[in-house]
Scaffold this active site. Sequence first.
Site, mmCIF file in Angstrom:
data_model
loop_
_atom_site.group_PDB
_atom_site.id
_atom_site.type_symbol
_atom_site.label_atom_id
_atom_site.label_comp_id
_atom_site.label_asym_id
_atom_site.label_seq_id
_atom_site.Cartn_x
_atom_site.Cartn_y
_atom_site.Cartn_z
ATOM 1 C CD1 TRP A 160 80.060 -15.594 28.904
ATOM 2 C CD2 TRP A 160 82.024 -16.648 29.051
ATOM 3 N NE1 TRP A 160 80.920 -15.001 28.020
ATOM 4 C CE2 TRP A 160 82.130 -15.625 28.091
ATOM 5 C CE3 TRP A 160 83.144 -17.446 29.320
ATOM 6 C CZ2 TRP A 160 83.317 -15.379 27.388
ATOM 7 C CZ3 TRP A 160 84.320 -17.203 28.624
ATOM 8 C CH2 TRP A 160 84.394 -16.181 27.672
ATOM 9 C CG ASN A 161 84.995 -14.382 32.461
ATOM 10 O OD1 ASN A 161 84.108 -14.174 33.281
ATOM 11 N ND2 ASN A 161 85.875 -13.472 32.122
ATOM 12 C CE LYS A 184 71.447 -12.355 33.472
ATOM 13 N NZ LYS A 184 72.171 -13.502 32.883
ATOM 14 C CB SER A 239 80.742 -6.823 27.462
ATOM 15 O OG SER A 239 79.343 -6.727 27.378
ATOM 16 C CD GLU A 260 84.647 -4.869 39.432
ATOM 17 O OE1 GLU A 260 85.592 -4.599 38.659
ATOM 18 O OE2 GLU A 260 84.620 -4.483 40.614
ATOM 19 N NE ARG A 288 94.390 -15.800 35.820
ATOM 20 C CZ ARG A 288 93.358 -15.349 36.551
ATOM 21 N NH1 ARG A 288 92.787 -16.133 37.428
ATOM 22 N NH2 ARG A 288 92.915 -14.128 36.400
ATOM 23 C CB CYS A 294 88.013 -8.625 32.787
ATOM 24 S SG CYS A 294 88.114 -9.154 34.494
ATOM 25 C CD GLU A 391 87.729 -7.577 27.452
ATOM 26 O OE1 GLU A 391 86.586 -7.259 27.053
ATOM 27 O OE2 GLU A 391 87.980 -7.801 28.625
ATOM 28 C CB SER A 451 92.498 -11.736 41.278
ATOM 29 O OG SER A 451 92.379 -11.138 40.013
HETATM 30 P P1 NAP Z 1 78.206 -9.863 28.604
HETATM 31 O O1 NAP Z 1 77.649 -10.260 27.316
HETATM 32 O O2 NAP Z 1 78.192 -8.432 28.971
HETATM 33 O O3 NAP Z 1 77.410 -10.726 29.688
HETATM 34 C C1 NAP Z 1 77.634 -10.608 31.057
HETATM 35 C C2 NAP Z 1 76.356 -10.916 31.804
HETATM 36 O O4 NAP Z 1 75.363 -9.965 31.446
HETATM 37 C C3 NAP Z 1 75.756 -12.275 31.480
HETATM 38 O O5 NAP Z 1 75.097 -12.766 32.629
HETATM 39 C C4 NAP Z 1 74.731 -11.930 30.424
HETATM 40 O O6 NAP Z 1 73.692 -12.881 30.357
HETATM 41 C C5 NAP Z 1 74.211 -10.626 30.962
HETATM 42 N N1 NAP Z 1 73.582 -9.769 29.981
HETATM 43 C C6 NAP Z 1 73.861 -9.633 28.661
HETATM 44 N N2 NAP Z 1 73.035 -8.707 28.113
HETATM 45 C C7 NAP Z 1 72.233 -8.260 29.116
HETATM 46 C C8 NAP Z 1 71.194 -7.303 29.185
HETATM 47 N N3 NAP Z 1 70.782 -6.594 28.124
HETATM 48 N N4 NAP Z 1 70.573 -7.099 30.366
HETATM 49 C C9 NAP Z 1 70.953 -7.781 31.463
HETATM 50 N N5 NAP Z 1 71.943 -8.710 31.457
HETATM 51 C C10 NAP Z 1 72.579 -8.934 30.293
HETATM 52 O O7 NAP Z 1 79.693 -10.293 28.792
HETATM 53 P P2 NAP Z 1 80.338 -11.712 28.503
HETATM 54 O O8 NAP Z 1 80.749 -11.765 27.094
HETATM 55 O O9 NAP Z 1 79.475 -12.783 29.028
HETATM 56 O O10 NAP Z 1 81.593 -11.645 29.475
HETATM 57 C C11 NAP Z 1 82.810 -11.190 29.061
HETATM 58 C C12 NAP Z 1 83.025 -9.749 29.481
HETATM 59 O O11 NAP Z 1 83.025 -9.632 30.893
HETATM 60 C C13 NAP Z 1 84.358 -9.228 29.027
HETATM 61 O O12 NAP Z 1 84.238 -7.930 28.486
HETATM 62 C C14 NAP Z 1 85.172 -9.186 30.311
HETATM 63 O O13 NAP Z 1 86.218 -8.280 30.306
HETATM 64 C C15 NAP Z 1 84.132 -8.878 31.303
HETATM 65 N N6 NAP Z 1 84.560 -9.286 32.630
HETATM 66 C C16 NAP Z 1 84.912 -8.320 33.506
HETATM 67 C C17 NAP Z 1 85.354 -8.656 34.749
HETATM 68 C C18 NAP Z 1 85.733 -7.575 35.699
HETATM 69 O O14 NAP Z 1 85.760 -7.846 36.873
HETATM 70 N N7 NAP Z 1 86.022 -6.358 35.264
HETATM 71 C C19 NAP Z 1 85.432 -9.987 35.136
HETATM 72 C C20 NAP Z 1 85.063 -10.982 34.215
HETATM 73 C C21 NAP Z 1 84.629 -10.592 32.960
HETATM 74 P P3 NAP Z 1 73.551 -13.850 29.083
HETATM 75 O O15 NAP Z 1 74.931 -14.219 28.686
HETATM 76 O O16 NAP Z 1 72.768 -14.959 29.601
HETATM 77 O O17 NAP Z 1 72.849 -13.022 28.055
#
Ligand code: NAP
Length: 490
Positions: A160-161, A184, A239, A260, A288, A294, A391, A451
């Site tokens: 979502w970020n 998705k 995550s 990622e 930011r 991340c 984090e 980036s």
């Molecule tokens: P998240 O809970 O892992 O969710 C990310 C995505 O995965 C969402 O679309 C979420 O959908 C989906 N998801 C969650 N559980 C799932 C499952 N069991 N099966 C399939 N899809 C699933 O992470 P977040 O809290 O939204 O995002 C923050 C994290 O993203 C942080 O840890 C950040 O560091 C990381 N991030 C990394 C990068 C990078 O490039 N390394 C860039 C941006 C963010 P729903 O939310 O609809 O459940």
Amino acid sequence: MSESRESALLADVPDGLFIGGRWRAAEGGRTLTVRDPATGQPVKTIADASVADGAAALDAADAAFPAWSRTPHRERAELLRRAFDLLQERREDVALLMTVEMGKPLAEARGEVTYGGEFLRWFGEEAARIQGRYGANPEGTGRMIVSRHAVGPCYLITPWNFPLAMATRKIAPALAAGCTVVIKPAELTPLTTLYFTKLLQDAGLPAGVVNVLTTSRSGAVSEPIIRDPRLRKLSFTGSTPVGQRLLAQAAEGVLRTSMELGGNAPFLVFDDADLDRAVDGALAAKFRNVGQACTAANRFLVHRSVADEFAARVTERVTAMRIGRGTEEGVVIGPLIDDRAVAKAHALVTDAVERGATVRTGGREVPGPGTFYEPTVVSDVQFGSDILREEIFGPVLAIVPFDDEDEAVRLANDTEYGLVSYVYTESLARGQRMIDRLETGMMGLNVGVLSNAAAPFGGWKLSGLGREGGAEGIDEYLQTKYTLTADPYA
Ligand code: NAP
């Protein structure tokens, strides 16, 4: 920002699933509601996909794959270029939509349109440069051909970020390579992806090449797609714990995967740093996206001789930051995405203080409506504090002093993550040593934001697998074939 402009824009966002080139309702007419985190108010109700809808989306991506993978590279490139141009025309709408559903200040949302758009331009250019090799084998008994092929239908999961950039960073290289996709977006911020998909349609997207699932049941809908033998690639941003779970699912089909994942970026300020630049870089690297990146600097490791001055200068700047809805003039701190994010930031600050840290500014939740947390600086954070391990994903800048270079490197690498590091030093040799010694996939040397669509984005250790952007980004969607042909003179 006029309410009528927001309403008109929201009315323009499709509310269905996009499958096989058609917008349609979810099975059983199920819906989910998207909220504005700055107000807590609902902004739009959209389709909520089921497992059967997921299967239909994969059917469509699979059916479209043969024709799309044979579409001339130049045509694929031109689709991406038209999408880039349309995005420039509609940049104000896309930016506003991101601010409404995700909360980031409008100026930053505009920045994301620029950044996200560059993936369309970059991978459009890369599409025409997919190449192979031809040559004699060393024994002289044949000719070797190395060719590159699209991997097949891909499943893309975005967080979502960064609602636009995370989508374009995956869709653009996939389409450039000749892959079809099911995407998705996160349940909290699906509107930008829906709007962007409509833009792709306007750019001439063929049916089935991009399919969109919005759902409140990400796990249940995703798992059958990932386990389906027709799927050939999973690209996930989110995550680390979810990424690990998906990797286990992907192992069954030996899927290509790009992951990622999370970060815990160290930001090192040495005693020979230009402190003005370090302070500017620190604020950019930390605040930011209200700290919800991340790549956000998580631990500020500052040489003891400059730690107090650094803390005083960042505190002065952070205290002046304006909090509010991202559409308001001058706001730099928007809401966090939800209550849980606020509670987490506050728990980390509380734990740090209980272990001996000093709050220099902020440190409190902001009363609702909306999910806001004060921009915060904590100094003299003690080892063992949760804030150094987890984090933060919020507007909290945590400072730890160090005494020498070896200690700085040891502290910086003392994490299971390895996405990005930031280093401020005026010494070229020290900067070069940090390139060798810091265990991260990316490093900002005297810069706080790095980036770029032309660069390989990705992490080491638990921060992930694979790269997005750069020449490497398209490789993730291509597979290699080696063919041996007989010696033409034999
Ligand atoms: P998240 O809970 O892992 O969710 C990310 C995505 O995965 C969402 O679309 C979420 O959908 C989906 N998801 C969650 N559980 C799932 C499952 N069991 N099966 C399939 N899809 C699933 O992470 P977040 O809290 O939204 O995002 C923050 C994290 O993203 C942080 O840890 C950040 O560091 C990381 N991030 C990394 C990068 C990078 O490039 N390394 C860039 C941006 C963010 P729903 O939310 O609809 O459940």
